[in-house]
Design a protein around this motif. Sequence first.
Motif: not given
Length: 251
Positions: A1-24
Amino acid sequence: MATFDSDGVLIDYLDDGEGPAVVLVHGFASNQVVNWVNTTWVTHLKRAGYRVIALDNRGHGKSQKLYDPALYSTDLMADDVVRLIDHLTLDRPVVMGYSMGARIAAFTALKAPQKLRGLVLSGLASNLVNGVEGGPRIAEALEAPSLDDVSGQQPRMFRAFAEQTGGDLKALASCIRASRQTLSAADVARIAVPTLVVAGADDEIAGSAEALAALIPGARALTIPGRDHMSAVGDRTHKAEVVNFLGSLAN
């Protein structure tokens, strides 16, 4: 799991696999693990050759909890998705949402069509336009002292689900009060990316997949027999049709 700052809101996300991206993008009171990992969507898409990114929406899962309903408009949650795409410098991913996540995905497609290759709207179909009733009652159910104090099938269902997923009930109550915006028929007619609409035949929350697809230029529809709002998400036909749709975008 990783996080990023979305205009002051901390958002957690999963990033796994290779190839064209699909955001769920998961549904209300769920999270990336419950909606996408436990239902084997992440494994299924990885095996099909895709890079899978799944975020916890604000107020859900491991993302930051907010208690002001004004911070949960669908427009703001769509901004989180756009910022995640930019944060990871994704090259025109497909965005797929379930239920509330489908609403967020539709708003994302209208905000930033140039950033998307395609769109999958699952678990919310014609009721994206017609509206879904019961938000205030669900909020009250989430704020009740216990499940025993909640009446009504849908409020009890969401309260039980929120407890099962370990959700922050106060944050979720704030979310449901502000995140059920509709789009007009004219709005969805402006969706300018290839789109697949999916709903269970018995899903009263979603409405008709065919009716929504008819409003979106070139959209496809899939109605899954014998499935309701909770059972449609992990359905095998659902997964197979989404993979077929993703494959069609590469041609």
